[in-house]
Design an enzyme around this catalytic site. Structure first.
Site, PDB file in Angstrom:
ATOM      1  N   CYS A  79       0.953  -1.605   0.171  1.00 46.20           N
ATOM      2  CA  CYS A  79       0.151   0.156   0.134  1.00 46.20           C
ATOM      3  C   CYS A  79       1.424   1.395   0.048  1.00 46.20           C
ATOM      4  CB  CYS A  79      -0.811  -0.134   1.407  1.00 46.20           C
ATOM      5  SG  CYS A  79      -2.017  -1.493   1.212  1.00 46.20           S
TER       6      CYS A  79
ATOM      7  N   HIS B 299      -3.362   7.004   1.569  1.00 46.48           N
ATOM      8  CA  HIS B 299      -3.813   5.469   0.981  1.00 46.48           C
ATOM      9  C   HIS B 299      -5.354   5.702   1.286  1.00 46.48           C
ATOM     10  CE1 HIS B 299      -3.843   1.971   0.638  1.00 46.48           C
ATOM     11  NE2 HIS B 299      -4.126   1.056   1.359  1.00 46.48           N
TER      12      HIS B 299
ATOM     13  N   ASN C 268     -10.116  -0.924  -1.244  1.00 41.62           N
ATOM     14  CA  ASN C 268      -8.571  -0.418  -1.186  1.00 41.62           C
ATOM     15  C   ASN C 268      -7.786  -1.243  -2.164  1.00 41.62           C
ATOM     16  OD1 ASN C 268      -5.726  -0.590  -0.675  1.00 41.62           O
ATOM     17  ND2 ASN C 268      -6.086  -1.013   1.757  1.00 41.62           N
TER      18      ASN C 268
HETATM   19  C1  LIG Z   1     -10.967  -4.882   8.508  1.00 40.52           C
HETATM   20  C2  LIG Z   1     -11.981  -3.936   9.342  1.00 40.52           C
HETATM   21  C3  LIG Z   1     -12.812  -3.047   8.932  1.00 40.52           C
HETATM   22  C4  LIG Z   1     -12.712  -4.066  10.765  1.00 40.52           C
HETATM   23  O1  LIG Z   1     -13.508  -3.120  11.551  1.00 40.52           O
HETATM   24  P1  LIG Z   1     -13.613  -3.543  12.506  1.00 40.52           P
HETATM   25  O2  LIG Z   1     -14.601  -3.127  13.722  1.00 40.52           O
HETATM   26  O3  LIG Z   1     -12.153  -3.907  14.037  1.00 40.52           O
HETATM   27  O4  LIG Z   1     -13.897  -4.861  12.809  1.00 40.52           O
HETATM   28  P2  LIG Z   1     -13.499  -6.492  13.663  1.00 40.52           P
HETATM   29  O5  LIG Z   1     -12.750  -6.975  13.128  1.00 40.52           O
HETATM   30  O6  LIG Z   1     -13.209  -6.284  14.732  1.00 40.52           O
HETATM   31  O7  LIG Z   1     -14.474  -7.452  13.390  1.00 40.52           O
HETATM   32  C5  LIG Z   1     -16.000  -7.272  14.285  1.00 40.52           C
HETATM   33  C6  LIG Z   1     -17.045  -8.021  13.905  1.00 40.52           C
HETATM   34  O8  LIG Z   1     -18.014  -7.873  12.591  1.00 40.52           O
HETATM   35  C7  LIG Z   1     -17.002  -9.460  12.375  1.00 40.52           C
HETATM   36  N1  LIG Z   1     -16.849  -9.327  10.167  1.00 40.52           N
HETATM   37  C8  LIG Z   1     -15.369  -8.978  10.228  1.00 40.52           C
HETATM   38  N2  LIG Z   1     -15.439  -9.112   8.400  1.00 40.52           N
HETATM   39  C9  LIG Z   1     -17.144  -9.031   8.769  1.00 40.52           C
HETATM   40  C10 LIG Z   1     -17.261  -8.733   7.376  1.00 40.52           C
HETATM   41  N3  LIG Z   1     -17.316  -8.223   5.751  1.00 40.52           N
HETATM   42  N4  LIG Z   1     -19.843  -8.886   7.443  1.00 40.52           N
HETATM   43  C11 LIG Z   1     -20.319  -8.454   8.521  1.00 40.52           C
HETATM   44  N5  LIG Z   1     -19.340  -8.856   9.828  1.00 40.52           N
HETATM   45  C12 LIG Z   1     -17.622  -8.500   9.832  1.00 40.52           C
HETATM   46  C13 LIG Z   1     -16.113 -10.316  13.223  1.00 40.52           C
HETATM   47  O9  LIG Z   1     -16.439 -11.470  12.605  1.00 40.52           O
HETATM   48  C14 LIG Z   1     -16.721  -9.647  13.866  1.00 40.52           C
HETATM   49  O10 LIG Z   1     -18.028 -10.588  14.436  1.00 40.52           O
HETATM   50  P3  LIG Z   1     -17.959 -11.158  16.046  1.00 40.52           P
HETATM   51  O11 LIG Z   1     -17.797  -9.943  17.309  1.00 40.52           O
HETATM   52  O12 LIG Z   1     -18.799 -11.852  16.043  1.00 40.52           O
HETATM   53  O13 LIG Z   1     -16.577 -11.659  16.268  1.00 40.52           O
HETATM   54  C15 LIG Z   1     -10.792  -2.578  10.352  1.00 40.52           C
HETATM   55  O14 LIG Z   1     -10.272  -3.692  11.221  1.00 40.52           O
HETATM   56  C16 LIG Z   1      -9.930  -1.804   8.990  1.00 40.52           C
HETATM   57  O15 LIG Z   1     -10.271  -1.310   8.374  1.00 40.52           O
HETATM   58  N6  LIG Z   1      -8.157  -2.249   9.649  1.00 40.52           N
HETATM   59  C17 LIG Z   1      -7.167  -1.833   8.767  1.00 40.52           C
HETATM   60  C18 LIG Z   1      -7.428  -2.831   7.197  1.00 40.52           C
HETATM   61  C19 LIG Z   1      -6.142  -2.348   6.384  1.00 40.52           C
HETATM   62  O16 LIG Z   1      -6.134  -1.444   6.695  1.00 40.52           O
HETATM   63  N7  LIG Z   1      -5.869  -3.223   5.066  1.00 40.52           N
HETATM   64  C20 LIG Z   1      -5.367  -2.641   4.839  1.00 40.52           C
HETATM   65  C21 LIG Z   1      -3.488  -2.729   4.905  1.00 40.52           C
HETATM   66  S1  LIG Z   1      -2.438  -1.827   4.089  1.00 40.52           S
END
Ligand SMILES: CC(C)(COP(=O)(O)OP(=O)(O)OC[C@H]1O[C@@H](n2cnc3c(N)ncnc32)[C@H](O)[C@@H]1OP(=O)(O)O)[C@@H](O)C(=O)NCCC(=O)NCCS
Length: 356
Positions: free
Chosen positions: A112, A280, A312
């Site tokens: 990224c 980004h 992304n």
């Molecule tokens: C990935 C991201 C969107 C997740 O958001 P979050 O608020 O941290 O969500 P969590 O991972 O804690 O998941 C919360 C819940 O949603 C659920 N969940 C995860 N993906 C899901 C989806 N696509 N649809 C529905 N539910 C989902 C999980 O299972 C979890 O359920 P639980 O609480 O019952 O275990 C966030 O952490 C993020 O954007 N991180 C940065 C990612 C990034 O930058 N990636 C690129 C690298 S440069």
């Protein structure tokens, strides 16, 4: 003399997939994806059309925008996490497909942060006289990573309207935390030296910290394995990315703003002097947190976000964002911009750009 952007261009695959369509093939919802990431839709490349082809299309669009001929380009830097081939890299494939001459062309692997690293490298090569016209391209075809079975792809591509198989549904759901975030596309910029040293790229700072390598990584299909790929790795799904979303989020909201502030400070500027921060695009909530940290509360959208339409796109987010802002006439002469990124590795940093 400063290095300036003299042309830009993008390429996007045709297939557009909404959150509602993804909710038909895995256990997710439009509401979850929008509220957690800001993504509304993304595009997926067709089988056989990899990141090199998208990259070459973006390069040709940028060259046409610059009003130059392909044979004037003497440096190509290609940033991708999803190359067409394990070897060689995308750079020679793009050089050939875009009809560039037998020039210096190489790949970089900063995920990224790839495009940001590419801009800094191109500036260094141009300012040291090693090249006169550089093209930096970021291109991704994440579709190949997606753990989607044939019934999922058939439905997303409009080949059938049947419910997907149970096995395909379970498999797509297993990886929903990252699969819904990514999209495909490419963007390129043509860079040249400009006689006026007060405009163009003013400086940048790049950082890496390999202790964070497993925040988002692909464990399998690498040459520490012998053989480098085998059924054991595939059965363990080591060819798919693993992501620690929460920790990535935490690092990104800290390290991007810190590097913007550091590079501004090094040039005797304050963050508030910036007209736009092109960051980004990994998550709309990361962008919102950056606006808050910068104290940009003047009502202007100084940290723009276009993740809604692209998802992304890894190395392609910065040039896609730049192009969208240009198309909206939001990049104007005299503005001070900062490009910033954070990506797998971890790699991150920021630079400053005075629009000519
Ligand atoms: C990935 C991201 C969107 C997740 O958001 P979050 O608020 O941290 O969500 P969590 O991972 O804690 O998941 C919360 C819940 O949603 C659920 N969940 C995860 N993906 C899901 C989806 N696509 N649809 C529905 N539910 C989902 C999980 O299972 C979890 O359920 P639980 O609480 O019952 O275990 C966030 O952490 C993020 O954007 N991180 C940065 C990612 C990034 O930058 N990636 C690129 C690298 S440069």
């Amino acid at each position: 003399m400063g290095t300036v952007i003299v042309g830009s261009g993008t390429a996007l695959p045709e297939l557009e997939v909404s959150n509602d369509q993804l909710a038909e093939v895995m256990d997710t919802s439009d509401e979850w994806i929008r509220s957690r990431s800001g993504v509304h839709m993304r595009r997926y490349s067709d089988p056989g059309t990899g990141s090199a082809t998208l990259g070459a299309q973006a390069v040709l669009a940028a060259i046409a925008d610059a009003g130059i001929s392909p044979d004037e380009v003497d440096l190509l830097i290609s940033a991708t996490m999803t190359p067409d081939l394990l070897a060689p890299g995308n750079a020679p494939l793009i050089q050939h497909q875009a009809n560039l001459g037998p020039i210096a062309a190489f790949d970089i692997r900063q995920q990224c942060a790839g495009f940001l690293y590419g801009l800094e490298l191109a500036d260094a090569m141009l300012s040291s006289g090693r090249a006169t016209t550089a093209v930096v391209v970021g291109a991704e075809a994440h579709a190949g990573y997606l753990p989607f079975g044939p019934s999922v792809w058939g439905r997303l591509r409009g080949e059938h309207a049947n419910p997907v198989s149970d096995a395909d549904y379970q498999q797509a759901t297993k990886y929903r935390a990252w699969s819904v975030l990514f999209g495909d596309g490419a963007g390129a910029m043509v860079l040249r030296r400009d006689p006026d040293p007060t405009r163009g790229f003013l400086g940048g700072r790049l950082f890496s910290d390999g202790s964070l390598f497993d925040l988002i990584w692909v464990e399998g299909v690498g040459f520490r394995h012998q053989p480098y790929v085998d059924q054991t790795q595939l059965d363990a799904e080591m060819h798919l990315p693993s992501m620690n979303g929460m920790e990535l989020f935490r690092q990104a909201v800290r390290l991007m703003p810190d590097s913007v502030a550091a590079v501004a400070d090094e040039h005797g500027l304050r963050v508030n002097d910036l007209d736009l921060v092109l960051a980004h695009q990994a998550n709309e909530r990361i962008i919102a947190a950056m606006r808050k940290q910068f104290g940009f509360d003047d009502g202007e959208d100084r940290v723009p976000c276009n993740i809604a339409h692209h998802g992304n796109t890894t190395a392609a987010t910065l040039p896609l964002l730049y192009q969208d802002l240009r198309d909206e006439s939001r990049i104007v002469p005299g503005q001070l911009l900062s490009f910033t990124a954070f990506g797998a590795g971890a790699h991150w940093g920021a630079n400053l750009y005075r629009v000519p």
